[in-house]
Design an enzyme around this catalytic site. Structure first.
Site, PDB file in Angstrom:
ATOM      1  N   TRP A   1       0.857  -1.188   0.000  1.00  0.00           N
ATOM      2  CA  TRP A   1       0.000   0.000   0.000  1.00  0.00           C
ATOM      3  C   TRP A   1       0.894   1.241   0.000  1.00  0.00           C
ATOM      4  O   TRP A   1       1.898   1.258   0.702  1.00  0.00           O
ATOM      5  CB  TRP A   1      -0.908  -0.004   1.228  1.00  0.00           C
ATOM      6  CG  TRP A   1      -2.034   0.968   1.140  1.00  0.00           C
ATOM      7  CD1 TRP A   1      -2.099   2.198   1.730  1.00  0.00           C
ATOM      8  CD2 TRP A   1      -3.254   0.811   0.430  1.00  0.00           C
ATOM      9  NE1 TRP A   1      -3.269   2.813   1.440  1.00  0.00           N
ATOM     10  CE2 TRP A   1      -4.018   1.984   0.628  1.00  0.00           C
ATOM     11  CE3 TRP A   1      -3.780  -0.204  -0.360  1.00  0.00           C
ATOM     12  CZ2 TRP A   1      -5.271   2.160   0.072  1.00  0.00           C
ATOM     13  CZ3 TRP A   1      -5.032  -0.021  -0.916  1.00  0.00           C
ATOM     14  CH2 TRP A   1      -5.759   1.144  -0.696  1.00  0.00           C
TER      15      TRP A   1
ATOM     16  N   SER B   1       0.082  -1.865   5.634  1.00  0.00           N
ATOM     17  CA  SER B   1       0.844  -1.689   6.874  1.00  0.00           C
ATOM     18  C   SER B   1       0.285  -2.513   8.025  1.00  0.00           C
ATOM     19  O   SER B   1       1.046  -2.991   8.871  1.00  0.00           O
ATOM     20  CB  SER B   1       0.887  -0.205   7.253  1.00  0.00           C
ATOM     21  OG  SER B   1       1.699   0.499   6.341  1.00  0.00           O
TER      22      SER B   1
ATOM     23  N   THR C   1     -10.945   9.966   8.210  1.00  0.00           N
ATOM     24  CA  THR C   1     -11.574   9.228   9.306  1.00  0.00           C
ATOM     25  C   THR C   1     -10.531   8.821  10.339  1.00  0.00           C
ATOM     26  O   THR C   1      -9.329   9.000  10.137  1.00  0.00           O
ATOM     27  CB  THR C   1     -12.275   7.958   8.784  1.00  0.00           C
ATOM     28  OG1 THR C   1     -11.267   7.041   8.331  1.00  0.00           O
ATOM     29  CG2 THR C   1     -13.238   8.295   7.649  1.00  0.00           C
TER      30      THR C   1
ATOM     31  N   HIS D   1      -9.637   5.923  10.970  1.00  0.00           N
ATOM     32  CA  HIS D   1      -8.986   4.689  10.520  1.00  0.00           C
ATOM     33  C   HIS D   1      -7.459   4.789  10.683  1.00  0.00           C
ATOM     34  O   HIS D   1      -6.809   3.840  11.134  1.00  0.00           O
ATOM     35  CB  HIS D   1      -9.365   4.433   9.054  1.00  0.00           C
ATOM     36  CG  HIS D   1      -8.795   3.194   8.471  1.00  0.00           C
ATOM     37  ND1 HIS D   1      -9.260   1.936   8.794  1.00  0.00           N
ATOM     38  CD2 HIS D   1      -7.788   3.006   7.578  1.00  0.00           C
ATOM     39  CE1 HIS D   1      -8.571   1.028   8.125  1.00  0.00           C
ATOM     40  NE2 HIS D   1      -7.659   1.658   7.379  1.00  0.00           N
TER      41      HIS D   1
ATOM     42  N   ARG E   1      10.037  12.113   3.067  1.00  0.00           N
ATOM     43  CA  ARG E   1      10.704  11.233   4.025  1.00  0.00           C
ATOM     44  C   ARG E   1      11.081   9.879   3.410  1.00  0.00           C
ATOM     45  O   ARG E   1      11.541   8.991   4.109  1.00  0.00           O
ATOM     46  CB  ARG E   1       9.799  11.031   5.240  1.00  0.00           C
ATOM     47  CG  ARG E   1       9.714  12.306   6.070  1.00  0.00           C
ATOM     48  CD  ARG E   1       8.438  12.406   6.895  1.00  0.00           C
ATOM     49  NE  ARG E   1       8.427  13.635   7.660  1.00  0.00           N
ATOM     50  CZ  ARG E   1       8.108  14.830   7.170  1.00  0.00           C
ATOM     51  NH1 ARG E   1       7.769  14.969   5.889  1.00  0.00           N
ATOM     52  NH2 ARG E   1       8.120  15.912   7.931  1.00  0.00           N
TER      53      ARG E   1
END
Length: 158
Positions: free
Chosen positions: A31, A65, A95, A97, A136
């Protein structure tokens, strides 16, 4: 120190042990693949730079993840694996989540490390935006993959 004040690719070279005989597993979330592939590249290159052999670096992919913890556990249970590096990216959404996933992943990775008494490294970005993630993952703030790899190396020398 805040990332905005430091590059993630800068680290102290103190206490770097010989890792030529060490075996690493790198568990990579699919993802946010553009980010996680850059993290993987950073971690892989850092391990090689410090003496790891290509044949001693094993890559395993997981869908997201959230699945990093179980992937790490499957790798950590192997006696031949000395350290596991978990790489992922969870970007803040609209949200809650994000909060649940980040908390579960952090706890899961910590638990695997403690269960198997070996370094299991949290190389998961939790930025607010895609741009912060890219910054990053090889961008202006360096690469968290570099940091995750050097953390694994340093923990093996503890």
């Amino acid at each position: 120190m805040a990332t905005t004040l430091k590059s993630l690719s800068e680290y102290s070279s103190k206490n770097i042990l010989d890792i030529s005989a060490k075996k690493f597993a790198i568990v990579v979330s699919e993802w946010n693949e553009d980010v996680t592939e850059a993290l993987y590249s950073g971690a892989y290159q850092t391990l090689l730079q410090h003496g790891a052999k290509k044949e001693n670096i094993i890559r395993k992919n997981v869908p997201g993840s959230f699945e990093l913890s179980l992937g790490a556990q499957w790798c950590a249970q192997e006696d031949t694996i000395d350290a596991v590096i978990c790489l992922g990216c969870v970007i803040q959404g609209e949200t809650r989540h994000f909060d649940f996933i980040c908390d579960a992943v952090a706890q899961g990775i910590t638990n695997v490390s403690l269960k198997f008494n070996k370094p299991v490294i949290f190389g998961v970005l939790t930025p607010n935006t895609q741009q912060q993630a890219l910054d990053r993952a090889g961008g202006k703030h360096g690469n968290k993959g570099d940091e995750a790899a050097i953390t694994a190396i340093k923990m093996l020398g503890f």
